[in-house]
Motif scaffolding. Structure first.
Motif, PDB file in Angstrom:
ATOM      1  N   ILE A   3      12.429  60.845  19.666  1.00 51.30           N
ATOM      2  CA  ILE A   3      12.954  60.260  18.330  1.00 51.30           C
ATOM      3  C   ILE A   3      13.203  61.334  17.428  1.00 51.30           C
ATOM      4  N   GLY A   4      15.133  60.491  17.467  1.00 47.32           N
ATOM      5  CA  GLY A   4      15.464  62.223  16.246  1.00 47.32           C
ATOM      6  C   GLY A   4      14.894  61.170  14.847  1.00 47.32           C
ATOM      7  N   LEU A   5      15.278  62.734  13.612  1.00 47.17           N
ATOM      8  CA  LEU A   5      15.448  62.310  12.352  1.00 47.17           C
ATOM      9  C   LEU A   5      16.515  62.794  11.481  1.00 47.17           C
ATOM     10  N   LEU A   6      16.997  62.767  11.161  1.00 50.46           N
ATOM     11  CA  LEU A   6      18.111  62.818  10.466  1.00 50.46           C
ATOM     12  C   LEU A   6      17.860  62.715   9.056  1.00 50.46           C
ATOM     13  N   LYS A   7      18.250  64.094   8.771  1.00 46.97           N
ATOM     14  CA  LYS A   7      18.662  64.640   7.019  1.00 46.97           C
ATOM     15  C   LYS A   7      19.762  63.474   6.629  1.00 46.97           C
ATOM     16  N   GLU A   8      19.029  62.917   4.979  1.00 51.60           N
ATOM     17  CA  GLU A   8      20.636  61.858   4.861  1.00 51.60           C
ATOM     18  C   GLU A   8      21.307  62.615   3.677  1.00 51.60           C
ATOM     19  N   PRO A   9      22.294  62.175   3.462  1.00 54.47           N
ATOM     20  CA  PRO A   9      23.323  62.613   2.434  1.00 54.47           C
ATOM     21  C   PRO A   9      22.851  62.701   0.896  1.00 54.47           C
ATOM     22  N   ASP A  10      23.866  63.760   0.526  1.00 55.21           N
ATOM     23  CA  ASP A  10      22.994  63.975  -0.818  1.00 55.21           C
ATOM     24  C   ASP A  10      22.793  63.491  -1.767  1.00 55.21           C
ATOM     25  N   LEU A  33      11.976  65.464  16.887  1.00 57.66           N
ATOM     26  CA  LEU A  33      12.721  65.503  16.246  1.00 57.66           C
ATOM     27  C   LEU A  33      12.804  65.442  15.359  1.00 57.66           C
ATOM     28  N   VAL A  34      13.030  66.575  14.384  1.00 60.50           N
ATOM     29  CA  VAL A  34      12.938  66.981  12.497  1.00 60.50           C
ATOM     30  C   VAL A  34      14.564  67.204  12.069  1.00 60.50           C
ATOM     31  N   GLU A  35      15.038  67.309  11.104  1.00 68.29           N
ATOM     32  CA  GLU A  35      16.111  67.950  10.840  1.00 68.29           C
ATOM     33  C   GLU A  35      15.639  68.934  10.221  1.00 68.29           C
ATOM     34  N   GLU A  36      15.678  70.173   9.789  1.00 68.51           N
ATOM     35  CA  GLU A  36      15.291  71.156   9.114  1.00 68.51           C
ATOM     36  C   GLU A  36      15.857  70.301   7.395  1.00 68.51           C
ATOM     37  N   ASP A  37      14.515  70.033   7.107  1.00 65.27           N
ATOM     38  CA  ASP A  37      14.585  69.920   5.621  1.00 65.27           C
ATOM     39  C   ASP A  37      14.947  68.056   5.350  1.00 65.27           C
ATOM     40  N   ALA A  38      14.943  67.319   6.062  1.00 66.24           N
ATOM     41  CA  ALA A  38      15.221  66.370   6.282  1.00 66.24           C
ATOM     42  C   ALA A  38      14.295  65.509   4.575  1.00 66.24           C
ATOM     43  N   GLY A  39      13.022  66.158   5.122  1.00 70.06           N
ATOM     44  CA  GLY A  39      12.339  65.106   4.303  1.00 70.06           C
ATOM     45  C   GLY A  39      11.972  65.528   2.498  1.00 70.06           C
ATOM     46  N   ASP A  47       6.737  71.812   7.486  1.00 68.45           N
ATOM     47  CA  ASP A  47       5.431  72.401   7.854  1.00 68.45           C
ATOM     48  C   ASP A  47       4.213  70.805   7.702  1.00 68.45           C
ATOM     49  N   GLU A  48       4.678  69.816   6.556  1.00 67.60           N
ATOM     50  CA  GLU A  48       4.487  68.830   7.388  1.00 67.60           C
ATOM     51  C   GLU A  48       4.671  67.906   7.747  1.00 67.60           C
ATOM     52  N   TYR A  49       6.019  67.751   8.567  1.00 70.20           N
ATOM     53  CA  TYR A  49       5.679  67.149  10.553  1.00 70.20           C
ATOM     54  C   TYR A  49       5.623  68.268  11.445  1.00 70.20           C
ATOM     55  N   GLU A  50       5.704  69.129  11.641  1.00 70.86           N
ATOM     56  CA  GLU A  50       5.230  70.098  12.299  1.00 70.86           C
ATOM     57  C   GLU A  50       3.778  69.484  12.768  1.00 70.86           C
ATOM     58  N   LYS A  51       3.135  69.676  11.131  1.00 72.63           N
ATOM     59  CA  LYS A  51       1.976  69.058  11.465  1.00 72.63           C
ATOM     60  C   LYS A  51       1.056  67.813  12.360  1.00 72.63           C
ATOM     61  N   ALA A  52       2.027  67.023  11.863  1.00 72.37           N
ATOM     62  CA  ALA A  52       2.449  65.786  12.798  1.00 72.37           C
ATOM     63  C   ALA A  52       2.551  65.527  14.156  1.00 72.37           C
ATOM     64  N   GLY A  53       3.109  66.936  14.421  1.00 75.28           N
ATOM     65  CA  GLY A  53       3.480  66.736  16.048  1.00 75.28           C
ATOM     66  C   GLY A  53       4.990  66.811  16.239  1.00 75.28           C
ATOM     67  N   THR A  55       8.605  68.545  15.826  1.00 74.43           N
ATOM     68  CA  THR A  55       9.776  69.491  16.144  1.00 74.43           C
ATOM     69  C   THR A  55      10.377  70.110  15.016  1.00 74.43           C
ATOM     70  N   ILE A  56      10.427  71.016  14.802  1.00 76.44           N
ATOM     71  CA  ILE A  56      11.757  70.541  13.515  1.00 76.44           C
ATOM     72  C   ILE A  56      12.877  71.904  14.225  1.00 76.44           C
ATOM     73  N   THR A  57      13.859  71.269  14.195  1.00 75.10           N
ATOM     74  CA  THR A  57      15.560  71.210  14.878  1.00 75.10           C
ATOM     75  C   THR A  57      16.956  71.046  13.426  1.00 75.10           C
ATOM     76  N   THR A  58      18.194  71.990  14.226  1.00 77.07           N
ATOM     77  CA  THR A  58      19.026  72.123  13.702  1.00 77.07           C
ATOM     78  C   THR A  58      19.533  70.331  14.274  1.00 77.07           C
ATOM     79  N   ARG A  59      20.520  70.194  12.618  1.00 74.06           N
ATOM     80  CA  ARG A  59      21.097  68.821  12.939  1.00 74.06           C
ATOM     81  C   ARG A  59      21.802  68.420  14.201  1.00 74.06           C
ATOM     82  N   ALA A  60      22.413  69.343  14.782  1.00 77.22           N
ATOM     83  CA  ALA A  60      23.364  68.835  16.229  1.00 77.22           C
ATOM     84  C   ALA A  60      22.249  68.715  16.939  1.00 77.22           C
ATOM     85  N   ASN A  61      21.156  69.713  17.333  1.00 75.38           N
ATOM     86  CA  ASN A  61      20.228  69.228  18.471  1.00 75.38           C
ATOM     87  C   ASN A  61      19.316  67.908  18.232  1.00 75.38           C
ATOM     88  N   VAL A  62      19.106  67.360  16.723  1.00 79.63           N
ATOM     89  CA  VAL A  62      19.017  66.545  16.500  1.00 79.63           C
ATOM     90  C   VAL A  62      20.178  65.031  17.216  1.00 79.63           C
TER      91      VAL A  62
END
Length: 373
Positions: A3-10, A33-39, A47-53, A55-62
């Protein structure tokens, strides 16, 4: 299953899932997979997402690696080529009745799209009802926004320097947003009147300490899922006359009336606005679909004859932490309908909620109302 989590528009501060929601998913053995700074804007750091299990990665990878992609707003058109994998699923709030052409584009890319704002409004769907969870916040924040913009007190005050009369608040629409607005305005000490075309909400309105404004002859809205419905011309005339009387006395007006797939009904005319006293405030929550006044501009404040008309259909985004938490819980409950015990994607078309929220699948727009939009 990924499951991938994307950052929303600005312009958006919310995110589909906070770390708490992600933790509930990863505990089941599902990769997230979570896009960097999505939340970041919702106060949920990487780091909160990482503690929840996660993986922080790029938008393209997500986008390319995930089976299910959670993104509240519609996927960016320029990125659609990256989604072009058979069976990829997107879940969000896409207002498909207003964007049928966009849904056709998603279908052409073989995307399976679930729009949670199209879920049937049934008892079983309440735990995943994103419209209600977000409207609750919008109704609360509408009153606070009005109080901050209004140049007078909300409650009655009796002081040695004289007495201050309480603010008179008129709320048009007693759905989830309207009911929360009533409760909040009453807590702040305002006198509240409420108008709604559905007589069935009268008891709820009165239980919150507000006066219900009745207009006889309304069309039955019991099957409209909490929305307004089209009314007869005779009723509209009665409605406008009765509303005009309340508008002339109101200091604050909060409007919430919307009709699915159509322009919002104009409930407050220019003549009504001219009857309001200087310094009055209108908060129009239907601004994104045209507004309940003829001068409303979405995401803008219009000053008309001494009255401030604040058009904002995104007040829930001004409270991103709680809005994201509630949205994520709704999303988590929906995911349980489409992921089986082996953590595999399982789309059960016999389930009315799965079928009702699905807009595109296998290269076609499959939702009947969107096809006819």
């Amino acid at each position: 299953m990924i499951i991938g989590l994307l950052k929303e528009p600005d312009f958006e501060t919310r995110v589909s899932m906070v770390a708490e929601t992600v933790a509930a998913i990863t505990k089941k053995g599902i990769t997230v997979l979570v896009e960097e700074d999505a939340g970041a804007k919702a106060f949920c750091a990487n780091d909160e997402y990482e503690k929840a299990g996660a993986t922080i990665t790029t938008r393209a990878n997500v986008i390319t690696q995930s089976t299910i992609i959670a993104v509240i707003h519609p996927p960016v058109a320029t990125e659609l080529g990256q989604y072009a994998v058979q069976g990829k699923v997107c879940i969000g709030m896409y207002q498909p009745l207003f964007h049928p052409g966009l849904m056709q584009e998603y279908a052409a890319q073989q995307l399976t799209v679930f729009s949670l704002d199209m879920l049937p409004r049934t008892t079983r769907a309440q735990s995943m009802d994103v419209l209600s969870s977000q409207a609750n916040i919008a109704g609360y924040k509408a009153v606070l926004t009005a109080a901050a913009s209004y140049g007078r007190y909300f409650p009655m005050f009796m002081t040695a320097a004289g007495s201050i009369a309480p603010a008179k608040v008129l709320i048009l629409g007693a759905g989830v947003a309207g009911l929360q607005a009533i409760a909040t305005a009453r807590r702040l000490g305002a006198v509240v009147e409420v108008f709604d075309t559905r007589p069935a909400v009268k008891e709820e309105v009165m239980s919150l300490g507000a006066k219900f404004v009745e207009v006889e002859g309304a069309a039955d809205a019991s099957k409209a899922g909490g929305y307004a419905v089209e009314q007869t011309e005779e009723y509209k005339q009665k409605q406008q006359q009765r509303i005009a009387e309340s508008v002339a006395k109101a200091d604050i007006i909060i409007t919430t009336a919307q009709i699915p797939g159509k322009k919002a009904p104009v409930l407050i005319t220019e003549a009504m606005l001219q009857s309001m006293r200087n310094g009055s405030v209108v908060i129009d929550l239907a601004a994104a679909t045209g507004g309940n006044t003829p001068v409303t501009q979405n995401a803008q404040t219009v000053h008309y004859n001494g009255v401030s008309i604040i058009g904002n259909s995104s007040l829930q985004s001004t409270m991103p932490a709680d809005a994201s938490k509630l949205y994520g819980k709704n999303l988590l409950n929906f995911l349980q309908l489409i992921i089986d015990k082996e953590n595999q994607l399982h789309l059960n078309w016999e389930d009315d909620l799965v079928k009702g929220a699905c807009i595109t699948h296998e290269g076609a727009v499959v939702h009947e109302r969107v096809v006819g939009a």
